[in-house]
Design a protein around this motif. Sequence first.
Motif, PDB file in Angstrom:
ATOM      1  N   LYS B 114       0.824  -1.222   0.000  1.00  0.00           N
ATOM      2  CA  LYS B 114       0.000   0.000   0.000  1.00  0.00           C
ATOM      3  C   LYS B 114       0.860   1.275   0.000  1.00  0.00           C
ATOM      4  N   GLU B 115       2.116   1.138   0.432  1.00  0.00           N
ATOM      5  CA  GLU B 115       2.999   2.317   0.447  1.00  0.00           C
ATOM      6  C   GLU B 115       3.819   2.430  -0.838  1.00  0.00           C
ATOM      7  N   ARG B 116       3.919   1.313  -1.564  1.00  0.00           N
ATOM      8  CA  ARG B 116       4.910   1.205  -2.634  1.00  0.00           C
ATOM      9  C   ARG B 116       4.742   2.252  -3.739  1.00  0.00           C
ATOM     10  N   ALA B 117       3.531   2.401  -4.230  1.00  0.00           N
ATOM     11  CA  ALA B 117       3.306   3.315  -5.362  1.00  0.00           C
ATOM     12  C   ALA B 117       3.700   4.738  -4.986  1.00  0.00           C
ATOM     13  N   ALA B 118       3.295   5.150  -3.791  1.00  0.00           N
ATOM     14  CA  ALA B 118       3.595   6.520  -3.344  1.00  0.00           C
ATOM     15  C   ALA B 118       5.100   6.704  -3.165  1.00  0.00           C
ATOM     16  N   ARG B 119       5.749   5.677  -2.618  1.00  0.00           N
ATOM     17  CA  ARG B 119       7.201   5.745  -2.369  1.00  0.00           C
ATOM     18  C   ARG B 119       7.952   5.847  -3.699  1.00  0.00           C
ATOM     19  N   VAL B 120       7.508   5.050  -4.674  1.00  0.00           N
ATOM     20  CA  VAL B 120       8.163   5.064  -5.993  1.00  0.00           C
ATOM     21  C   VAL B 120       8.032   6.448  -6.618  1.00  0.00           C
ATOM     22  N   GLU B 121       6.844   6.985  -6.551  1.00  0.00           N
ATOM     23  CA  GLU B 121       6.584   8.317  -7.131  1.00  0.00           C
ATOM     24  C   GLU B 121       7.474   9.371  -6.456  1.00  0.00           C
ATOM     25  N   LYS B 122       7.561   9.266  -5.140  1.00  0.00           N
ATOM     26  CA  LYS B 122       8.359  10.240  -4.369  1.00  0.00           C
ATOM     27  C   LYS B 122       9.841  10.159  -4.754  1.00  0.00           C
ATOM     28  N   MET B 123      10.330   8.921  -4.897  1.00  0.00           N
ATOM     29  CA  MET B 123      11.752   8.742  -5.216  1.00  0.00           C
ATOM     30  C   MET B 123      12.070   9.236  -6.623  1.00  0.00           C
ATOM     31  N   LEU B 124      11.148   8.965  -7.548  1.00  0.00           N
ATOM     32  CA  LEU B 124      11.367   9.434  -8.922  1.00  0.00           C
ATOM     33  C   LEU B 124      11.414  10.963  -8.952  1.00  0.00           C
TER      34      LEU B 124
END
Lengths: 258, 312
Positions: B114-124
């Motif tokens: 549930k955190e993964r998509a947001a984390r990926v977006e933030k890192m990009l």
Amino acid sequence: MSSRIASVAFNTFREAVRDRVLYNLIAFALLLSGAAILVGQVSIDIERLVVVNLGLTAVSLFGVVIAIFIGIGLVSKEIEKRTLYTVLSRPVRRWEFVVGKFFGLTGTLVVNTFFMAIGVFLALLYVAHKFEKMDAWVLVALYFIVLQFLMVCALALFFSSFSTPLMSAVFTFALFVIGSLSEDLRGFARIAQGLGGWIATSIAYLVPNFSALNVINQVAHGDAVPGRLILYNSIYALLYSAMAISGAVLIFQRRNLK
Amino acid sequence: MAAIEILGLEKNYLVGFWRKRTKQALRPLHLTIEEGEVFGFLGPNGAGKTTTLKLLMGLVLPTAGTARILGMEVDDPRVKAQIGFLPEQPYFYDYLTAQELLEYYGQLSGVPAKERAARVEKMLARVGLQDAARVQLRKFSKGMLQRVGLAQAILHDPKLVFLDEPMSGLDPMGRREVRDLIQQLRQEGKTVFFSTHILSDAEALCDRVAVINHGELRGVGAVAELTSRMHGKVEVIFYGQSVPAALASLGAEARVSGDMVNAVLPEEQQEAALEVLRREHLKLISLTPVRSSLEDFYIQKLQPAESKGASA
């Protein structure tokens, strides 16, 4: 199956699906099924026999080529391209990586076989205009072909864990050929005497028994496949694959990724 | 607690056709890096920096010795969940998009779904690749791949980040951004262990550095201390077209650059030099003590082996 194994497997499957070589092989297999129809039409009264024989042989050969072609690069390509570094520096154990790669490739082959099988059944329907009860045995032959793929993938992975891709392909293909003739080898071992007999027996039982998994001719003639053979073949293929994968894991655990 | 403890880690390779010769890639290495430190691992190409990093990542197996990261063995999966690694000249699955790659690494690192998509977006966004999220990596430039590499190294919020030549192949702007990122990691309290042969980067970023050459640790030091050491010399800069003879007689090494003169002379001659300038009516621009640079330390630590090699 751990989520890490599933992730590695899915990524392997995704790579194969996005690989154009795989699409070409599928297309080629479909073409061959088309050829089967043609041969079926020029054969009198033996259309079903020809279509099943040719179709299943094509499914088997193309699957084996894919299994060897991708299997030998499963680990070595990742080492060579250094994509493995960022995977193994995460909480992924080496054995999980190897097993994940194996499942990814076998999954690809199952999907591939599924589509090729549709081609075979469409060809059957085309020549016979209807399905018969004995056509169900074609499904068993396809199941055995998938078991062959499991073993070929495992062997390719085993050889690629310590050898170059080219040598791995040679070893795996050689074992496939020898294994396909293993019944003859066992027959020879039974009549051979002394040291020669002992060596022949050892080799006969060491090489994968692919001939026991080949019931194409039998089902092409509409003959039933005994339930006991299905059970024995399933156990044998799973154990043989597990042993080859274990060997690959043991070697890969000790390997330096230079 | 020490973030990294390297206890006699050693790596030999068997080389040659019959694998009978031994090549010592890393001689027994003892090193401790404290939590929250930015540590620079310096050395020329082939010095043993990457071998050390690979040993710490469990990618190669040590011939002898051991290492502990955050108090645990290096092959412990619990350790690997808390570290990030950027290999030298990274290569990633080029059939994936940047987003897919980070999602995959997020899965492997155990980032909750549930955190993964947001984390990926933030890192990009953090590495400036938000507009290239859905582009396959085979279309990426070297600099963009390096940014993806940095994003994957910090994606799972690790306590400890290992970077192997993070500035390699980057343009000046890209290098600046990586430097800023390492500074941010320091502010977040992360431990950063990075290898480089670019001394200015190490001087600007590191708390401590180690110099390695020919697989052997040559020295370890705190950057602030190394660069604050006095040479016992002063640098005098003044307006002028030529070097006064009186100044040269004080032992000054001087050079004229445009309408300025830059002279370096012993500290005890400082007053005499100022007197010369007053007498000659030359306008002083600055007078500063000469400090050691990281380069001095680096060269000094490399020199023994080089001279041994030269005499051999």
